[in-house]
Design a protein around this motif. Structure first.
Motif, PDB file in Angstrom:
ATOM      1  N   ARG A 139       0.824  -1.208   0.000  1.00  0.00           N
ATOM      2  CA  ARG A 139       0.000   0.000   0.000  1.00  0.00           C
ATOM      3  C   ARG A 139       0.862   1.263   0.000  1.00  0.00           C
ATOM      4  O   ARG A 139       0.505   2.254  -0.637  1.00  0.00           O
ATOM      5  CB  ARG A 139      -0.940  -0.013   1.213  1.00  0.00           C
ATOM      6  CG  ARG A 139      -1.926  -1.167   1.179  1.00  0.00           C
ATOM      7  CD  ARG A 139      -3.018  -1.005   2.207  1.00  0.00           C
ATOM      8  NE  ARG A 139      -3.916  -2.148   2.204  1.00  0.00           N
ATOM      9  CZ  ARG A 139      -5.098  -2.175   2.807  1.00  0.00           C
ATOM     10  NH1 ARG A 139      -5.512  -1.119   3.478  1.00  0.00           N
ATOM     11  NH2 ARG A 139      -5.863  -3.242   2.760  1.00  0.00           N
ATOM     12  N   TYR A 143       0.308   4.107  -2.818  1.00  0.00           N
ATOM     13  CA  TYR A 143      -0.128   5.453  -2.422  1.00  0.00           C
ATOM     14  C   TYR A 143       0.910   6.518  -2.775  1.00  0.00           C
ATOM     15  O   TYR A 143       0.548   7.636  -3.161  1.00  0.00           O
ATOM     16  CB  TYR A 143      -0.418   5.491  -0.919  1.00  0.00           C
ATOM     17  CG  TYR A 143      -1.658   4.739  -0.514  1.00  0.00           C
ATOM     18  CD1 TYR A 143      -2.830   4.821  -1.259  1.00  0.00           C
ATOM     19  CD2 TYR A 143      -1.665   3.935   0.634  1.00  0.00           C
ATOM     20  CE1 TYR A 143      -3.969   4.127  -0.882  1.00  0.00           C
ATOM     21  CE2 TYR A 143      -2.805   3.240   1.012  1.00  0.00           C
ATOM     22  CZ  TYR A 143      -3.945   3.333   0.250  1.00  0.00           C
ATOM     23  OH  TYR A 143      -5.070   2.646   0.625  1.00  0.00           O
ATOM     24  N   ASP A 226      -4.500  10.520  -0.893  1.00  0.00           N
ATOM     25  CA  ASP A 226      -3.201   9.869  -1.081  1.00  0.00           C
ATOM     26  C   ASP A 226      -2.060  10.641  -0.427  1.00  0.00           C
ATOM     27  O   ASP A 226      -0.995  10.080  -0.191  1.00  0.00           O
ATOM     28  CB  ASP A 226      -2.905   9.703  -2.574  1.00  0.00           C
ATOM     29  CG  ASP A 226      -3.844   8.720  -3.259  1.00  0.00           C
ATOM     30  OD1 ASP A 226      -4.384   7.846  -2.547  1.00  0.00           O
ATOM     31  OD2 ASP A 226      -4.037   8.822  -4.476  1.00  0.00           O
ATOM     32  N   ASP A 229      -1.764   8.961   3.146  1.00  0.00           N
ATOM     33  CA  ASP A 229      -1.855   7.506   3.323  1.00  0.00           C
ATOM     34  C   ASP A 229      -0.504   6.817   3.223  1.00  0.00           C
ATOM     35  O   ASP A 229      -0.235   5.846   3.947  1.00  0.00           O
ATOM     36  CB  ASP A 229      -2.816   6.909   2.281  1.00  0.00           C
ATOM     37  CG  ASP A 229      -4.274   7.200   2.616  1.00  0.00           C
ATOM     38  OD1 ASP A 229      -4.542   7.579   3.769  1.00  0.00           O
ATOM     39  OD2 ASP A 229      -5.132   7.065   1.733  1.00  0.00           O
ATOM     40  N   TYR A 230       0.365   7.286   2.325  1.00  0.00           N
ATOM     41  CA  TYR A 230       1.661   6.619   2.178  1.00  0.00           C
ATOM     42  C   TYR A 230       2.533   6.814   3.433  1.00  0.00           C
ATOM     43  O   TYR A 230       3.368   5.960   3.753  1.00  0.00           O
ATOM     44  CB  TYR A 230       2.391   7.102   0.923  1.00  0.00           C
ATOM     45  CG  TYR A 230       2.892   8.522   0.979  1.00  0.00           C
ATOM     46  CD1 TYR A 230       4.179   8.811   1.423  1.00  0.00           C
ATOM     47  CD2 TYR A 230       2.091   9.587   0.564  1.00  0.00           C
ATOM     48  CE1 TYR A 230       4.642  10.117   1.470  1.00  0.00           C
ATOM     49  CE2 TYR A 230       2.545  10.885   0.597  1.00  0.00           C
ATOM     50  CZ  TYR A 230       3.828  11.145   1.052  1.00  0.00           C
ATOM     51  OH  TYR A 230       4.291  12.435   1.093  1.00  0.00           O
TER      52      TYR A 230
END
Length: 371
Positions: A139, A143, A226, A229-230
């Motif tokens: 993920r 992201y 985004d 989220d990373y």
């Protein structure tokens, strides 16, 4: 019947304000618009993502976990016992004290042995540290790349649909669809239901904004999500690897960006523009309420997650505690379980009018030497 249902579903009054319709989104004079049939491309993309993920987790994430020092905890397996296994799978994973007493009679185990069996059996069902790391690294990679692609797509101010915007939309839609497909095998956390609602709302938002050509609004919404989220996924990776300081500081940066983007920019800029500005030009219509309703669902989820994030951040900043995901289900150790048993036994002893001090039994450990 299907043709009638399709005709009702695509009627213009549901999708557009009065005076506009599908004819306004036909390609003309060199301008290209999004088409609803393009969304079918997201399905094979979702399947490709599932395949790529398996390859990535084996070929990239697993070696990376070894490089960062991700260490698996040794889990003791529960001994085979058909009666306890049947109760575990058919009744509950967390038996009450009365049920434990009943199971003791059926298995000839002591209460402590039954409780220990259930602790070990629950641990067997919990995802391993390596599985969590591989999921977080997958993920994180997506992201981060999606955030960079979103910036590139948003910077271009062309009035026609560009190939970059097309692929950005289809890849995002395919990714969230793949998350929905893999939800049964992914790590389950305490906010599992909220995650499902989030994925469904996101898929509907992406699809609707594409069909009615809300490309820039949709791109901005995905970019805002985004953008943080990373960072969360990278903090998880360092947490699983035992890099406490890196995890803590990245999490604080994530918390700050999350609060700014999800609790400030998203409601007071994006939702304001989609909720207030359109009614100054057109009368409200179904699509207007549907689109903004989905945004409000996301905003409610943002508030829910913000409370969890702030709680973790405060705990770290005030007590210098390790940043832990409150949503994660942690392993149970035999030592911790036996400590709980000891406390329970002490509480039973308290009922026998033995001396008590601050909630604990006072034991006479004072010995005098005889002179």
């Amino acid at each position: 019947m299907l043709s009638e249902l399709s005709e009702w579903f695509w009627q213009e009054r549901l999708w557009f304000p009065e005076g506009l319709g599908w004819a306004d989104l036909e390609d003309r004079d060199g301008r290209v618009y999004a088409k609803a049939q393009d969304l079918w491309v997201a399905l094979p993309i979702a399947l490709i993502f599932l395949i790529i993920r398996q390859i990535f987790e084996r070929m990239v994430a697993t070696p990376l976990a070894s490089l960062l020092g991700v260490k698996e905890t040794v889990r003791l397996k529960a001994p085979r016992n058909p009666k306890l296994e049947s109760y575990y799978s058919k009744v509950t994973k967390y038996p009450t004290q009365i049920s434990v007493a009943s199971l003791c009679k059926q298995t000839s185990f002591s209460e402590r042995e039954v409780q220990r069996w259930f602790r070990r059996r629950r641990n067997q069902d919990r995802p391993s540290l390596l599985k969590k790391f591989r999921e977080a690294s997958w993920r994180f990679t997506f992201y981060l790349l999606a955030f960079i692609a979103g910036l590139a797509a948003l910077i271009d101010v062309s009035t026609t649909l560009l190939p970059s915007q097309y692929w950005y939309y289809m890849i995002e839609l395919g990714f969230y669809s793949s998350l929905l497909f893999s939800v049964a095998s992914d790590v389950k956390r305490k906010d599992f239901k909220e995650q499902i609602v989030h994925h469904v709302a996101t898929i509907l938002l992406i699809s609707f904004s594409w069909c009615v050509n809300y490309i820039r609004a949709g791109t901005l919404i995905m970019l805002v999500h985004d953008s943080s989220d990373y960072l969360l996924e990278s903090a998880k990776m360092f947490n699983y690897a035992g890099w406490r300081n890196a995890c803590n500081y990245i999490f604080i940066v994530f918390a700050a960006i999350f609060i700014v983007t999800r609790l400030v920019i998203f409601p007071f800029w994006i939702i304001y523009c989609t909720w207030v500005y359109p009614v100054t030009i057109y009368e409200p219509f179904f699509g207007y309420y549907f689109f903004n309703g989905l945004l409000m669902i996301l905003q409610c989820l943002h508030i829910f997650w913000a409370v969890l994030i702030v709680r973790i951040a405060i705990r770290f900043l005030t007590n210098n505690e390790k940043v832990d995901d409150d949503r994660s289900d942690k392993d149970e150790t035999d030592e911790s379980g036996e400590e709980e048993d000891r406390v329970a036994e002490d509480k039973k002893d308290m009922k026998k009018n033995r001396p008590v001090q601050n909630g604990y039994i006072v034991h006479n450990n004072n010995h005098r030497k005889t002179e």
